[in-house]
Write a protein that holds these residues in place. Structure first.
Motif, PDB file in Angstrom:
ATOM      1  N   VAL A 127      30.502  43.990  37.050  1.00 54.34           N
ATOM      2  CA  VAL A 127      31.414  43.716  35.929  1.00 54.34           C
ATOM      3  C   VAL A 127      32.358  44.888  35.692  1.00 54.34           C
ATOM      4  O   VAL A 127      33.569  44.700  35.536  1.00 54.34           O
ATOM      5  CB  VAL A 127      30.616  43.374  34.653  1.00 54.34           C
ATOM      6  N   GLU A 128      31.814  46.108  35.683  1.00 55.88           N
ATOM      7  CA  GLU A 128      32.647  47.296  35.434  1.00 55.88           C
ATOM      8  C   GLU A 128      33.722  47.490  36.498  1.00 55.88           C
ATOM      9  O   GLU A 128      34.764  48.071  36.223  1.00 55.88           O
ATOM     10  CB  GLU A 128      31.772  48.553  35.338  1.00 55.88           C
ATOM     11  N   SER A 129      33.477  47.005  37.696  1.00 53.90           N
ATOM     12  CA  SER A 129      34.455  47.150  38.781  1.00 53.90           C
ATOM     13  C   SER A 129      35.287  45.883  38.973  1.00 53.90           C
ATOM     14  O   SER A 129      36.010  45.770  39.959  1.00 53.90           O
ATOM     15  CB  SER A 129      33.731  47.484  40.083  1.00 53.90           C
ATOM     16  N   ASP A 130      35.194  44.953  38.044  1.00 54.11           N
ATOM     17  CA  ASP A 130      35.872  43.662  38.171  1.00 54.11           C
ATOM     18  C   ASP A 130      35.497  42.997  39.499  1.00 54.11           C
ATOM     19  O   ASP A 130      36.332  42.463  40.210  1.00 54.11           O
ATOM     20  CB  ASP A 130      37.387  43.813  38.037  1.00 54.11           C
ATOM     21  N   PHE A 131      34.226  43.083  39.823  1.00 57.03           N
ATOM     22  CA  PHE A 131      33.625  42.464  41.003  1.00 57.03           C
ATOM     23  C   PHE A 131      34.161  43.031  42.323  1.00 57.03           C
ATOM     24  O   PHE A 131      34.090  42.383  43.349  1.00 57.03           O
ATOM     25  CB  PHE A 131      33.761  40.937  40.952  1.00 57.03           C
ATOM     26  N   ARG A 137      32.262  35.004  44.109  1.00 51.54           N
ATOM     27  CA  ARG A 137      32.534  34.024  43.048  1.00 51.54           C
ATOM     28  C   ARG A 137      33.031  34.647  41.750  1.00 51.54           C
ATOM     29  O   ARG A 137      33.441  33.937  40.844  1.00 51.54           O
ATOM     30  CB  ARG A 137      31.265  33.229  42.756  1.00 51.54           C
ATOM     31  N   LYS A 138      32.929  35.994  41.661  1.00 53.55           N
ATOM     32  CA  LYS A 138      33.224  36.701  40.414  1.00 53.55           C
ATOM     33  C   LYS A 138      32.417  36.088  39.268  1.00 53.55           C
ATOM     34  O   LYS A 138      32.925  35.769  38.204  1.00 53.55           O
ATOM     35  CB  LYS A 138      34.726  36.688  40.105  1.00 53.55           C
ATOM     36  N   ASP A 139      31.125  35.991  39.547  1.00 49.70           N
ATOM     37  CA  ASP A 139      30.199  35.351  38.627  1.00 49.70           C
ATOM     38  C   ASP A 139      28.812  35.963  38.851  1.00 49.70           C
ATOM     39  O   ASP A 139      28.345  36.042  39.988  1.00 49.70           O
ATOM     40  CB  ASP A 139      30.168  33.845  38.913  1.00 49.70           C
TER      41      ASP A 139
END
Length: 181
Positions: A88-92, A160-162
């Motif tokens: 999350v901190e690295s925007d995936f 998936r950025k999930d």
């Protein structure tokens, strides 16, 4: 202004971050030097083996940092949350600190392959040690399963950025560990 004596460490940490997010081939030495705030001549002074040496040492650094965090974790939930927070901190952009380079360059460089293997082995041993301390049978095989599952879940989560794949994998792994006790 940074001290001259910290140039090597800055370059190494910068390279580790770039290799983790971009891979080996997409990371250029000029980018490492620019983002690390280091003069061009410093790279071959500190890393006479060039990019390959830089990659190997950065993999060892990243791997040992995560290994220490795994040793401190008290549960699989803590490990999953640590990895989820990084995503999350690295925007995936940052998944496993080793996987991107392992997939990108380990088949081309025996030194990089060995560094990746060594890091993965250290993580497996930490997981196996935790399992043994909990009285789990078949801890070595189960440690391999846990590591492989988390690696795959990180890849899916990043793609998936999930976080759902990582969290689902964590839940299923906890059930598997409970069955082995």
């Amino acid at each position: 202004m940074p001290k001259k004596t910290d140039t090597r460490d800055r370059v190494l940490k910068t390279a580790a971050a770039l290799f983790r997010s971009q891979g080996y081939h997409a990371t250029g030495l000029n980018q490492v030097l620019a983002e690390g705030g280091a003069p061009k001549g410093s790279l071959y002074f500190h890393f006479p083996g060039g990019k390959e040496q830089l990659a190997v040492e950065s993999l060892r650094l990243s791997g040992s940092e995560l290994c220490e965090q795994l040793k401190q974790a008290r549960s699989l939930d803590e490990v999953v949350e640590l990895l989820a927070k990084r995503l999350v901190e690295s925007d995936f952009q940052d998944g496993c600190p080793i996987a991107t380079v392992a997939l990108d360059a380990a088949n081309e460089s025996e030194q990089i392959r060995q560094a990746c293997d060594s890091v993965y082995g250290s993580w497996e041993r930490v997981i196996a040690d935790h399992l043994e301390q909990q009285g789990t049978t078949g801890s070595a095989a189960l440690a391999t399963t846990i590591l492989a599952t988390i690696e795959g879940a990180l890849l899916l989560a990043r793609t998936r950025k999930d976080l759902a794949p990582l969290r689902r994998a964590g839940e299923h792994l906890k059930l598997l560990v409970q069955k082995e006790r």
